[in-house]
Design an enzyme around this catalytic site. Structure first.
Site, PDB file in Angstrom:
ATOM      1  N   GLU A  34       0.839  -1.213   0.000  1.00 52.52           N
ATOM      2  CA  GLU A  34       0.000   0.000   0.000  1.00 52.52           C
ATOM      3  C   GLU A  34       0.863   1.247   0.000  1.00 52.52           C
ATOM      4  O   GLU A  34       2.022   1.211   0.419  1.00 52.52           O
ATOM      5  CB  GLU A  34      -0.870   0.020   1.267  1.00 52.52           C
ATOM      6  CG  GLU A  34      -2.341  -0.272   1.019  1.00 52.52           C
ATOM      7  CD  GLU A  34      -3.104   0.884   0.358  1.00 52.52           C
ATOM      8  OE1 GLU A  34      -2.502   1.724  -0.325  1.00 52.52           O
ATOM      9  OE2 GLU A  34      -4.329   0.921   0.534  1.00 52.52           O
ATOM     10  N   PHE A  67      -1.153  16.099   4.694  1.00 57.75           N
ATOM     11  CA  PHE A  67      -1.564  15.505   3.425  1.00 57.75           C
ATOM     12  C   PHE A  67      -0.384  15.486   2.466  1.00 57.75           C
ATOM     13  O   PHE A  67       0.199  16.516   2.153  1.00 57.75           O
ATOM     14  CB  PHE A  67      -2.742  16.267   2.808  1.00 57.75           C
ATOM     15  CG  PHE A  67      -3.392  15.483   1.715  1.00 57.75           C
ATOM     16  CD1 PHE A  67      -4.333  14.513   2.008  1.00 57.75           C
ATOM     17  CD2 PHE A  67      -3.017  15.671   0.385  1.00 57.75           C
ATOM     18  CE1 PHE A  67      -4.907  13.750   0.999  1.00 57.75           C
ATOM     19  CE2 PHE A  67      -3.584  14.912  -0.635  1.00 57.75           C
ATOM     20  CZ  PHE A  67      -4.534  13.955  -0.321  1.00 57.75           C
ATOM     21  N   LEU A 104      -7.739  -0.649   4.757  1.00 61.29           N
ATOM     22  CA  LEU A 104      -6.873  -1.811   4.902  1.00 61.29           C
ATOM     23  C   LEU A 104      -7.481  -2.906   5.767  1.00 61.29           C
ATOM     24  O   LEU A 104      -7.343  -4.082   5.459  1.00 61.29           O
ATOM     25  CB  LEU A 104      -5.524  -1.388   5.493  1.00 61.29           C
ATOM     26  CG  LEU A 104      -4.378  -1.330   4.520  1.00 61.29           C
ATOM     27  CD1 LEU A 104      -4.131  -2.684   3.910  1.00 61.29           C
ATOM     28  CD2 LEU A 104      -4.638  -0.339   3.402  1.00 61.29           C
ATOM     29  N   LYS A 159       0.522   6.971   8.915  1.00 58.43           N
ATOM     30  CA  LYS A 159       0.179   8.133   9.760  1.00 58.43           C
ATOM     31  C   LYS A 159      -0.482   7.588  11.018  1.00 58.43           C
ATOM     32  O   LYS A 159      -1.717   7.576  11.105  1.00 58.43           O
ATOM     33  CB  LYS A 159      -0.834   9.029   9.036  1.00 58.43           C
ATOM     34  CG  LYS A 159      -0.319   9.843   7.892  1.00 58.43           C
ATOM     35  CD  LYS A 159      -1.470  10.764   7.428  1.00 58.43           C
ATOM     36  CE  LYS A 159      -1.290  11.281   6.047  1.00 58.43           C
ATOM     37  NZ  LYS A 159      -2.518  11.944   5.538  1.00 58.43           N
ATOM     38  N   SER A 189      -6.501   6.195   8.303  1.00 63.77           N
ATOM     39  CA  SER A 189      -7.418   5.747   9.380  1.00 63.77           C
ATOM     40  C   SER A 189      -7.304   4.239   9.597  1.00 63.77           C
ATOM     41  O   SER A 189      -7.601   3.741  10.673  1.00 63.77           O
ATOM     42  CB  SER A 189      -8.862   6.105   9.015  1.00 63.77           C
ATOM     43  OG  SER A 189      -9.330   5.283   7.977  1.00 63.77           O
TER      44      SER A 189
HETATM   45  P1  IMP Z   1      -7.634   4.860   5.189  1.00 66.19           P
HETATM   46  O1  IMP Z   1      -8.760   3.896   4.971  1.00 66.19           O
HETATM   47  O2  IMP Z   1      -8.086   6.101   5.917  1.00 66.19           O
HETATM   48  O3  IMP Z   1      -6.425   4.261   5.857  1.00 66.19           O
HETATM   49  O4  IMP Z   1      -7.314   5.391   3.746  1.00 66.19           O
HETATM   50  C1  IMP Z   1      -6.144   5.195   3.105  1.00 66.19           C
HETATM   51  C2  IMP Z   1      -6.245   5.809   1.721  1.00 66.19           C
HETATM   52  O5  IMP Z   1      -6.527   7.213   1.799  1.00 66.19           O
HETATM   53  C3  IMP Z   1      -4.913   5.686   1.057  1.00 66.19           C
HETATM   54  O6  IMP Z   1      -4.791   4.468   0.355  1.00 66.19           O
HETATM   55  C4  IMP Z   1      -4.883   6.909   0.174  1.00 66.19           C
HETATM   56  O7  IMP Z   1      -5.492   6.618  -1.063  1.00 66.19           O
HETATM   57  C5  IMP Z   1      -5.705   7.940   0.904  1.00 66.19           C
HETATM   58  N1  IMP Z   1      -4.845   8.874   1.675  1.00 66.19           N
HETATM   59  C6  IMP Z   1      -4.728   8.958   3.020  1.00 66.19           C
HETATM   60  N2  IMP Z   1      -3.853   9.909   3.383  1.00 66.19           N
HETATM   61  C7  IMP Z   1      -3.386  10.445   2.238  1.00 66.19           C
HETATM   62  C8  IMP Z   1      -2.431  11.498   1.941  1.00 66.19           C
HETATM   63  O8  IMP Z   1      -1.814  12.130   2.806  1.00 66.19           O
HETATM   64  N3  IMP Z   1      -2.222  11.749   0.615  1.00 66.19           N
HETATM   65  C9  IMP Z   1      -2.854  11.102  -0.389  1.00 66.19           C
HETATM   66  N4  IMP Z   1      -3.747  10.105  -0.163  1.00 66.19           N
HETATM   67  C10 IMP Z   1      -4.021   9.791   1.144  1.00 66.19           C
HETATM   68 MG    MG Z   2      -4.276   3.645  -1.438  1.00 61.03          MG
END
Ligand code: IMP
Ligand code: MG
Length: 176
Positions: free
Chosen positions: A97, A150, A106, A129, A102
């Site tokens: 990935e 971001f 995943l 993060k 969050s």
């Molecule tokens: P999660 O389900 O919140 O962990 O989402 C992860 C997805 O959000 C990643 O695979 C990215 O596509 C997007 N994402 C999260 N943070 C960033 C960032 O800082 N820049 C660009 N895409 C992000």
């Molecule tokens: Mg992604």
């Protein structure tokens, strides 16, 4: 609003770290074959560079998912837009990935892929993060832990742009 990109991790820093992860994976999977599963589109640049650094036999597959509930906040309900071409059964799988934010996407995805009975399954992410985590996800290989900013580049986009940057940058917005 115009946006600017500030370098957070240089091309050399990213490449050195990917090389180190590749060496670690080659060591951990000695005598086995690894099946890398790339989550498109963000994971693609990282997976290609990582695969080049792995010395045990490697096979590759790709999937594309979209998260319901808008572009900035993931809901954790994942729709498979493109599924894998090959079964995972009895394979040593590493899901690759771009970033774990969050953790919603995943955790859903890993559960779904786990039902396909891989021999083993690990998670490798270029960026993490941890401050943003809502759902607990076990990450086995992490490139860099970063603060809650971001970021773009190395596969990561802002409105589908900047994926091609060879470094990781932070997006900042000029008030006009
Ligand atoms: P999660 O389900 O919140 O962990 O989402 C992860 C997805 O959000 C990643 O695979 C990215 O596509 C997007 N994402 C999260 N943070 C960033 C960032 O800082 N820049 C660009 N895409 C992000
Ligand atoms: Mg992604």
């Amino acid at each position: 609003m115009a946006e600017k990109i500030e370098v957070m991790l240089t091309e050399d820093e990213v490449n050195d770290r990917i090389k180190a992860i590749g060496e670690q994976i080659s060591c951990d999977y000695a005598g086995r074959q690894v099946h890398l599963v790339c989550v498109l589109k963000g994971g693609s640049f990282f997976m290609c560079e990582l695969a080049k650094r792995i010395t045990v036999p490697v096979s590759l597959d790709f999937m594309s998912v979209s998260s319901y509930g808008g572009s900035t906040k993931s809901s954790g309900i994942v729709k498979i837009v493109k599924d894998l071409d090959e079964p995972l059964k009895d394979k040593d799988v590493i899901v690759v990935e771009d970033i774990v934010d969050s953790g919603r996407t995943l955790s859903y995805l890993l559960e779904l892929l786990g039902q396909r009975e891989p021999k083993s399954m690990r998670l490798c992410t270029l960026l993490d993060k941890p401050e943003r985590r809502v759902v607990d996800v076990k990450v086995d290989y992490t490139g860099f832990e970063i603060p809650d900013k971001f970021v773009v580049g190395y596969g990561l986009d802002y409105d589908q742009r900047y994926r091609n940057l060879p470094y990781i940058g932070v997006v900042t917005f000029d008030e006009e």
